[in-house]
Design a protein around this motif. Structure first.
Motif, PDB file in Angstrom:
ATOM      1  N   LYS A 157      53.181  89.637  19.040  1.00 26.76           N
ATOM      2  CA  LYS A 157      54.640  89.605  19.228  1.00 26.76           C
ATOM      3  C   LYS A 157      55.213  88.258  18.793  1.00 26.76           C
ATOM      4  N   GLU A 158      54.524  87.181  19.124  1.00 28.80           N
ATOM      5  CA  GLU A 158      54.988  85.845  18.732  1.00 28.80           C
ATOM      6  C   GLU A 158      54.949  85.676  17.218  1.00 28.80           C
ATOM      7  N   ILE A 159      53.909  86.214  16.589  1.00 26.81           N
ATOM      8  CA  ILE A 159      53.808  86.133  15.127  1.00 26.81           C
ATOM      9  C   ILE A 159      54.958  86.901  14.480  1.00 26.81           C
ATOM     10  N   ALA A 160      55.252  88.073  15.018  1.00 28.10           N
ATOM     11  CA  ALA A 160      56.354  88.880  14.491  1.00 28.10           C
ATOM     12  C   ALA A 160      57.673  88.120  14.578  1.00 28.10           C
ATOM     13  N   ASP A 161      57.907  87.477  15.706  1.00 28.85           N
ATOM     14  CA  ASP A 161      59.148  86.719  15.895  1.00 28.85           C
ATOM     15  C   ASP A 161      59.225  85.531  14.939  1.00 28.85           C
ATOM     16  N   LYS A 162      58.114  84.817  14.773  1.00 21.72           N
ATOM     17  CA  LYS A 162      58.117  83.624  13.930  1.00 21.72           C
ATOM     18  C   LYS A 162      58.298  83.968  12.452  1.00 21.72           C
ATOM     19  N   LEU A 163      57.730  85.101  12.034  1.00 24.23           N
ATOM     20  CA  LEU A 163      57.811  85.485  10.620  1.00 24.23           C
ATOM     21  C   LEU A 163      58.949  86.463  10.341  1.00 24.23           C
ATOM     22  N   CYS A 164      59.677  86.821  11.400  1.00 21.15           N
ATOM     23  CA  CYS A 164      60.819  87.745  11.265  1.00 21.15           C
ATOM     24  C   CYS A 164      60.396  89.078  10.643  1.00 21.15           C
ATOM     25  N   ILE A 165      59.296  89.616  11.155  1.00 22.93           N
ATOM     26  CA  ILE A 165      58.813  90.923  10.720  1.00 22.93           C
ATOM     27  C   ILE A 165      58.548  91.765  11.963  1.00 22.93           C
ATOM     28  N   SER A 166      58.339  93.051  11.770  1.00 20.68           N
ATOM     29  CA  SER A 166      58.131  93.930  12.917  1.00 20.68           C
ATOM     30  C   SER A 166      56.730  93.763  13.495  1.00 20.68           C
ATOM     31  N   VAL A 170      52.862  93.228  11.683  1.00 23.31           N
ATOM     32  CA  VAL A 170      51.860  92.222  12.051  1.00 23.31           C
ATOM     33  C   VAL A 170      50.515  92.894  12.312  1.00 23.31           C
ATOM     34  N   ILE A 171      50.551  93.993  13.057  1.00 24.47           N
ATOM     35  CA  ILE A 171      49.315  94.712  13.377  1.00 24.47           C
ATOM     36  C   ILE A 171      48.635  95.211  12.105  1.00 24.47           C
ATOM     37  N   THR A 172      49.441  95.707  11.161  1.00 24.24           N
ATOM     38  CA  THR A 172      48.889  96.174   9.882  1.00 24.24           C
ATOM     39  C   THR A 172      48.261  95.022   9.111  1.00 24.24           C
ATOM     40  N   HIS A 173      48.968  93.888   9.049  1.00 21.03           N
ATOM     41  CA  HIS A 173      48.421  92.713   8.356  1.00 21.03           C
ATOM     42  C   HIS A 173      47.112  92.270   9.009  1.00 21.03           C
ATOM     43  N   ARG A 174      47.097  92.265  10.325  1.00 17.16           N
ATOM     44  CA  ARG A 174      45.902  91.820  11.051  1.00 17.16           C
ATOM     45  C   ARG A 174      44.718  92.741  10.747  1.00 17.16           C
ATOM     46  N   LYS A 175      44.982  94.027  10.702  1.00 16.15           N
ATOM     47  CA  LYS A 175      43.936  94.999  10.376  1.00 16.15           C
ATOM     48  C   LYS A 175      43.419  94.768   8.957  1.00 16.15           C
TER      49      LYS A 175
END
Length: 209
Positions: A157-166, A170-175
């Motif tokens: 959630k923090e990564i999504a907020d910092k990068l202004c993405i959903s 983020v979960i897809t990128h992490r996978k």
């Protein structure tokens, strides 16, 4: 026998020499987790190690007792030797070698290994150079951004907020990152990110202070 200048195989190999089988297996599991591209062999004694081709190994992880009883060999292979200790204040003999305190958390051990890598760059001997090169699987610029935030300890959630993405992005990128790198733990991703130059070891130190 001096193996310092021997020809090494393409597949990085390290040896753990520890009479405590459970401790050796635990360290092997951790090393394989954070550096999955290496092969780790465990030996209960120096005599067991001698039955193998010692020229194959980039590094010897050895307990203090085995170091002391086979001191000349490890002195001859000083750049390859990493002494396993249970304290941050090693003996005078051990101080002459690289050492890691294994009586710490995984994150602290990862930091110790990364500091060894950084120190080795300055002294001409390091963890297998192709470790980083072979693991470069073409991460996209956005995936690299996500990776560095993961290593810094941010949750999705923090990564999504910092990068202004959903959050789902983020979960897809992490996978995608874990599938490309074949590394799942934060410790393994940290080793990769530092060795690729995506984040500095000093920043990792500050994050844990």
């Amino acid at each position: 026998m001096n193996t310092a200048n021997s020809t090494l195989p393409q597949q990085p190999q390290v040896a753990i020499i520890d009479s405590n089988t459970f401790a050796a297996i635990g360290l092997r599991s951790l090393l394989k987790d954070i550096m999955p591209e290496i092969t780790v062999d465990c030996f209960r004694s120096f005599s067991e190690l001698e039955t193998n081709d010692m020229q194959l190994y980039y590094h010897f992880f050895v307990t203090e007792h085995i170091l002391f009883t086979n001191l000349q060999f490890f002195r001859d292979n000083k750049k390859k030797t990493i002494v396993l200790t249970s304290t941050n204040e090693p003996s005078l003999v051990v101080e002459k070698f690289h050492s890691v305190n294994v009586n710490v958390s995984e994150s602290e051990l990862v930091k110790s290994l990364l500091h060894l890598e950084q120190s080795a760059h300055a002294h001409g001997n390091k963890f297998p150079e192709h470790t980083a090169k072979e693991m470069s699987k073409g991460l996209s610029p956005r995936e690299i951004e996500v990776l560095t935030h993961i290593v810094r300890g941010y949750i999705n959630k923090e990564i999504a907020d910092k990068l202004c993405i959903s959050l789902s992005t983020v979960i897809t990128h992490r996978k995608n990152i874990t599938e490309k790198l074949k590394r799942k733990s934060v410790g393994a991703l940290t080793v990769y990110a530092v060795m690729q130059g995506y984040i500095d070891i000093e920043e990792i130190d500050k994050l844990s202070d």
